[in-house]
Design a protein around this motif. Structure first.
Motif, PDB file in Angstrom:
ATOM      1  N   ASP A 228    -128.384-100.247 -48.220  1.00 27.36           N
ATOM      2  CA  ASP A 228    -127.732 -99.668 -47.033  1.00 27.36           C
ATOM      3  C   ASP A 228    -126.485-100.433 -46.559  1.00 27.36           C
ATOM      4  OD1 ASP A 228    -129.696 -97.816 -47.202  1.00 27.36           O
ATOM      5  OD2 ASP A 228    -130.833 -98.486 -45.455  1.00 27.36           O
ATOM      6  N   SER A 431    -134.732 -89.632 -23.992  1.00 31.89           N
ATOM      7  CA  SER A 431    -135.078 -90.837 -24.737  1.00 31.89           C
ATOM      8  C   SER A 431    -135.357 -90.474 -26.191  1.00 31.89           C
ATOM      9  CB  SER A 431    -136.311 -91.492 -24.115  1.00 31.89           C
ATOM     10  OG  SER A 431    -137.361 -90.572 -24.129  1.00 31.89           O
ATOM     11  N   ASP A 432    -135.212 -91.448 -27.023  1.00 35.99           N
ATOM     12  CA  ASP A 432    -135.435 -91.175 -28.445  1.00 35.99           C
ATOM     13  C   ASP A 432    -136.888 -90.820 -28.697  1.00 35.99           C
ATOM     14  OD1 ASP A 432    -133.215 -93.754 -29.655  1.00 35.99           O
ATOM     15  OD2 ASP A 432    -132.874 -91.809 -28.753  1.00 35.99           O
ATOM     16  N   GLU A 434    -137.718 -89.659 -32.086  1.00 30.72           N
ATOM     17  CA  GLU A 434    -137.934 -89.665 -33.522  1.00 30.72           C
ATOM     18  C   GLU A 434    -138.462 -91.022 -33.977  1.00 30.72           C
ATOM     19  OE1 GLU A 434    -135.429 -87.083 -31.877  1.00 30.72           O
ATOM     20  OE2 GLU A 434    -134.664 -89.044 -32.326  1.00 30.72           O
ATOM     21  N   LEU A 436    -138.944 -91.801 -37.102  1.00 31.29           N
ATOM     22  CA  LEU A 436    -138.407 -92.180 -38.408  1.00 31.29           C
ATOM     23  C   LEU A 436    -136.990 -92.720 -38.332  1.00 31.29           C
ATOM     24  CD1 LEU A 436    -139.732 -89.168 -40.479  1.00 31.29           C
ATOM     25  CD2 LEU A 436    -140.379 -91.552 -40.781  1.00 31.29           C
ATOM     26  N   LYS A 437    -136.352 -92.528 -37.198  1.00 34.52           N
ATOM     27  CA  LYS A 437    -134.949 -92.913 -37.108  1.00 34.52           C
ATOM     28  C   LYS A 437    -134.791 -94.417 -37.204  1.00 34.52           C
ATOM     29  CE  LYS A 437    -132.430 -92.645 -33.325  1.00 34.52           C
ATOM     30  NZ  LYS A 437    -131.825 -92.004 -32.182  1.00 34.52           N
ATOM     31  N   GLU A 438    -133.854 -94.817 -38.031  1.00 30.06           N
ATOM     32  CA  GLU A 438    -133.655 -96.251 -38.208  1.00 30.06           C
ATOM     33  C   GLU A 438    -132.596 -96.770 -37.243  1.00 30.06           C
ATOM     34  OE1 GLU A 438    -134.643 -96.395 -42.959  1.00 30.06           O
ATOM     35  OE2 GLU A 438    -132.724 -97.062 -42.229  1.00 30.06           O
TER      36      GLU A 438
END
Lengths: 438, 117
Positions: A228, A431-432, A434, A436-438
């Motif tokens: 990445d 607010s977030d 997810e 899986l979100k990195e």
């Protein structure tokens, strides 16, 4: 964007954390204007902020001296508190006037504890306001927008196809190291640039290729177990080479100053509690504004011209009772022009407004005992200049100097000297969710 | 540096003969973008803004990681966030959300495997 109440409780934090979205202008909420917290007549089109508040520091206490009271104004645009999934074209070109009316409707509220009556006692006053606006783009605007969107989408395809290949060859282990990666990607970049780049000159293409090749050779070794950081750096090299940010920022700048005609419509009412009791109130003053404005083309893009037509009507019963020693006209028409010029963070505004007032006054009785009336008319002039400096994208400091219309209470005091600080807040954020979100 | 949001280890079990459709739905207002899927034998399918596209059958997608990439920007000054969702054959896969203060022009990448059911 659904928790506006939470936002309002957290204003100090929000002010720091919110993104720079759209510069504020000087405050012009209809509700504040009907309360005369804001002396100017011409209301500029509302900014894009979902919520605006303003602190004013120009009002009178019971001895008619200027004080710094805790006056407050708030303007709120409910449509933008929820998502509607509008595409950019839907957003820029609403299909109907009803869509524009709905999206641009904003409601304002202003309050003061220092509304002075004719006998110099102070009382509570609340201003309610509503406004909306209609934008009519010209042909040049539509062509500029279409071309910009086409260029951005072409750039998205170019960047996307290059990155797709980079991700695929690393994730599916088609290359073993940095050298193989760059060799593979050089061919991809050449292929995609030839198809999707908006550059037509071979020399320009060659310069971009050389730039990418030169910069990418300086990257650290590719770690296929953790690719990445390497991919991100390679992406930045491509972004810089094709100047991807320039396309977006140019279009964003244009959208803030679109060419065309805007017509603002506003309404406001003043509610007064003369005895400071909620059960006893008057609606002594109402107003309606029509404000057309036109932003000129690129050579004069610093200039905006606004017109105004405002009608105010006053309640006789209230003014006869609480301003017994003054004369109040029942109907007032204001008409005038304003010019606004913006130079980066600094803006200058000047307005010149004429006023025509009329009143029907009892003039005794005739021989038959019928009531007689006479018509009283008067003309007045207001002019004011404002200099505003944008301290940050969320805070504007402005100073207004000029001569106002004669007021009911102190007709001889026409000086406008108003220092104002205007704060703007965007909508709150979800607010977030997810995981899986990195 | 523009941010890249990666969604790894996504999996969508599918039969060999089943055709897979990717749907991208923009949720926040005023988004502009393009989604591409690495599928060279289908010419790398694209979706402009919101839409649906076929990305191949289960057999064609088997045995490797399929990359789905979205380049998106939000140009609505009334909007504070970028929000969109991805689904495969109407089954929700990813709901992405980021504040514009964090990144106004992000890249979103999905890494999807298509195993047998």
């Amino acid at each position: 964007m659904k928790r506006i109440a939470v936002l309002f409780c957290c204003l100090p934090f929000t002010l720091i954390a919110q993104e720079v979205l759209e510069p504020l202008t000087t405050p012009s909420a209809p509700a504040a204007t009907i309360l005369e917290l804001q002396p100017k007549v011409i209301l500029q089109p509302k900014s894009y902020q979902t919520l605006e508040t303003a602190l004013y520091s120009n009002f009178l206490n019971e001895t008619n001296e200027a004080v710094i009271p805790a006056n407050f104004a708030l303007e709120f645009t409910p449509y933008w508190t929820t998502n509607h999934g509008l595409s950019l074209m839907d957003y820029l070109y609403p299909e109907t006037l009803a869509d524009q009316l709905l999206r641009n409707s904003s409601f304002s509220l202003a309050s003061t504890q220092s509304f002075v009556l004719g006998d110099s006692t102070t009382t509570n006053g609340i201003g309610f306001g509503y406004r909306t606006s209609f934008f009519f783009p010209n042909t040049a605007d539509k062509e500029t927008t279409r071309a910009a969107i086409e260029a951005i989408q072409k750039d998205n395809t170019l960047k996307g196809r290059i990155q797709l290949e980079a991700f695929d060859i690393t994730e599916n282990r088609k290359v073993a190291n940095k050298s193989e990666f760059l060799l593979w990607m050089d061919a991809v970049v050449i292929r995609e640039l030839k198809i999707y780049s908006s550059l037509t000159s071979d020399n320009d293409l060659k310069a971009i290729l050389e730039n990418i090749t030169k910069e990418s050779r300086l990257l650290p070794e590719l770690d296929l177990e953790h690719p990445d950081p390497f991919i991100d750096q390679y992406k930045e090299i491509v972004d810089n080479a094709v100047k991807t940010k320039l396309l977006l920022s140019n279009f964003e700048s244009y959208l803030k100053n679109r060419q065309g005609l805007t017509i603002d419509v506003a309404l406001a009412s003043l509610l007064v509690f003369p005895t400071n009791s909620f059960e006893f109130s008057y609606l002594p003053k109402n107003a309606i504004w029509l404000t057309p404005s036109y932003r000129f083309s690129r050579t004069l893009d610093f200039l905006q011209v606004l017109g105004v037509l405002r009608y105010e009507w006053y309640l006789d019963e209230f003014y006869d009772r609480y301003f017994p020693n003054t004369f109040t006209y029942q109907h007032t028409w204001d008409y005038g022009l304003s010019a606004v010029s913006e130079f980066k963070r600094l803006s200058l505004q000047f307005e010149l407004v004429g006023r025509q007032r009329s009143a029907t006054i009892p003039a005794g009785f005739d021989a038959m005992g019928n009531a007689l009336f006479r018509k009283e008319k008067d003309n007045d002039l207001q002019y004011a200049g404002t200099i505003a400096y944008q301290l940050t994208d969320k805070i504007v400091l402005s100073y207004t100097l000029g001569s106002r219309f004669e007021t009911i209470l102190n007709p001889s005091e026409t000086l406008i000297s108003l220092l104002c600080l205007n704060f703007g807040f965007g909508g709150p954020n979800m607010s977030d969710l997810e995981l899986l979100k990195e | 540096m523009r941010k890249t949001y990666r969604y790894r280890d996504l999996s969508y079990p599918v039969e060999d003969s089943t055709e897979v459709f990717l749907t991208v739905t923009y949720i926040s207002d005023g988004n502009l973008g393009k989604t591409l899927v690495y599928q060279p034998h289908l010419g790398n399918p694209e979706i402009e803004n919101s839409g649906t596209v076929s990305i191949g059958t289960g057999a064609q997608l088997r045995g490797r990681i399929t990359i789905c990439l979205t380049e998106i920007a939000n140009l609505n000054p009334n909007e504070d966030e970028i929000s969109l969702s991805f689904s495969l054959n109407d089954t929700p896969l990813v709901a992405h959300h980021n504040d514009k203060s964090e990144e106004n022009n992000p890249t979103i990448v999905l890494f999807i495997r298509f195993p047998k059911p």
